[in-house]
Design an enzyme around this catalytic site. Structure first.
Site, PDB file in Angstrom:
ATOM      1  N   HIS A   1      -1.738   0.779   6.826  1.00 23.25           N
ATOM      2  CA  HIS A   1      -2.317   0.982   5.490  1.00 23.25           C
ATOM      3  C   HIS A   1      -2.203   2.458   5.114  1.00 23.25           C
ATOM      4  CE1 HIS A   1      -4.712   0.531   1.919  1.00 23.25           C
ATOM      5  NE2 HIS A   1      -5.549   1.476   2.345  1.00 23.25           N
TER       6      HIS A   1
ATOM      7  N   ASN B   1      -7.599   5.710  -2.742  1.00 23.27           N
ATOM      8  CA  ASN B   1      -7.305   4.539  -1.924  1.00 23.27           C
ATOM      9  C   ASN B   1      -7.142   3.316  -2.818  1.00 23.27           C
ATOM     10  OD1 ASN B   1      -7.220   2.473   0.006  1.00 23.27           O
ATOM     11  ND2 ASN B   1      -8.705   3.491   1.332  1.00 23.27           N
TER      12      ASN B   1
ATOM     13  N   CYS C   1       0.813  -1.210   0.000  1.00 19.35           N
ATOM     14  CA  CYS C   1       0.000   0.000   0.000  1.00 19.35           C
ATOM     15  C   CYS C   1       0.852   1.269   0.000  1.00 19.35           C
ATOM     16  CB  CYS C   1      -0.952   0.007   1.190  1.00 19.35           C
ATOM     17  SG  CYS C   1      -0.138  -0.236   2.778  1.00 19.35           S
TER      18      CYS C   1
END
Length: 353
Positions: free
Chosen positions: A126, A141, A21
């Site tokens: 994250h 995202n 991520c």
């Protein structure tokens, strides 16, 4: 006229792969494939080495140094996670700086979030990016199936919600590299009819849809199989019924043929009552016997058996008729000189004199 969908497609959006991520966050922020896991790993190793050298300054024989060497890296792990220090050093290459959004120093500036350029958010390892492209804000995202449009009004509420959920938010300061989406969306604003879903949710819906479609297909095929089975059973029943009808029809036709044959013999004998009286009585007896056989056990006789019985009947008829046949020189009672020898069928059955 620009296609609004194409405008959305111009936005670079890297989707989640493994635990990378941090890589997706940086590339979505910069709008391009600028960093790879190898690049970020190199930065992480460099940071680890700098930390080791600082710890060594206190003495390589110290307990603190030995403990540091035994601990895993705090800048990366095998899953693909990278620390804020790695992200900060990666952005420094581009002349970009991170400022903690909820810090007292930043909050004292009273800056409206819509006047910023981008934010990086982190919660439980994250990372994801929120960036302005043109005059509009987008949630990039990597866990989403695509970019999510965020209105100016909703941006402040969205950031406040993230803070309440425990996210750490960083403001991006500096000049971001130019990108295609920035140029296109700077000309025309876009509208989003349907918001993107989470990747896991989208896959779950796809799997559920496939399962439902499969179940529906099985139900349809099940119904079709039942219909086919019912049709086959009906066809078999009709075939058996037709066979029964055919057998009954054959037996009925045979009985009628025998009855007509007997009636024909009786009618022929009636024309010669004076000469064939005993034949008539025999014929009536045979007719009575045939009538009894119509409703009795002979209904099931085969055609060959019935033929033999008919032949036997005519043979008996010949034997009874022969003693009463007049000689050729004997005249009939009407004096015509002709001899009435019975029906044509009887003539055919008599042997030649």
């Amino acid at each position: 006229m620009f296609d609004r969908k194409l405008n959305m497609d111009s936005i670079f959006h890297e989707k989640q792969e493994g635990s990378l991520c941090a890589q997706h966050c940086l590339n979505n922020l910069l709008q391009g494939e600028y960093f790879t896991p190898v690049d970020l790993s190199s930065i992480a190793h460099q940071l680890d080495e700098e930390e080791r050298m600082r710890m060594a300054e206190g003495g390589m024989a110290s307990e603190e140094y030995r403990t540091f060497l035994q601990q895993p890296s705090g800048n990366m792990d095998d899953s693909g996670f990278f620390s804020i220090q790695v992200i900060s050093n990666a952005l420094r290459v581009w002349g970009l700086e991170l400022i903690l959004f909820n810090s007292r120093e930043y909050q004292s500036l009273m800056i409206n979030p819509i006047n910023e350029k981008a934010f990086i958010c982190n919660y439980k390892e994250h990372w994801f990016t929120i960036r302005k492209l043109g005059q509009q804000w987008f949630n990039l995202n990597s866990l989403l199936t695509g970019p999510e449009l965020i209105s100016d009004t909703y941006l402040a509420l969205f950031l406040a919600q993230l803070q309440q959920e425990g996210y750490s938010i960083f403001v991006i300061r500096g000049n971001l590299p130019e990108c295609e989406a920035e140029h296109i969306l700077g000309i025309m604003r876009v509208q989003q009819q349907q918001r993107p879903r989470l990747i896991g949710e989208d896959e779950a819906q796809t799997s559920a849809g496939m399962s439902a479609a499969l179940s529906q297909t099985e139900m349809v095929f099940g119904v079709e199989d039942e219909v086919v089975d019912e049709d086959e059973e009906l066809k078999k029943a009709l075939a058996i019924s037709r066979q029964d009808i055919d057998v009954e029809d054959e037996e009925a036709d045979l009985r009628r043929a025998i009855q007509l044959s007997m009636q024909g013999a009786v009618m022929s004998n009636k024309s010669s009552e004076s000469e064939m009286g005993n034949v008539k009585s025999g014929s009536q007896a045979a007719g009575s016997a045939a009538g009894g056989q119509k409703g009795g056990q002979n209904e099931a006789l085969t055609a060959e058996e019935l033929r033999k019985r008919r032949q036997a009947y005519f043979d008996r008829q010949q034997q009874q008729a022969q003693p009463n046949i007049p000689q050729p020189d004997t005249k009939s009672s009407d004096g015509s000189g002709s001899v009435n020898t019975g029906s044509e069928e009887d003539q055919q059955q008599k042997p030649s004199q």
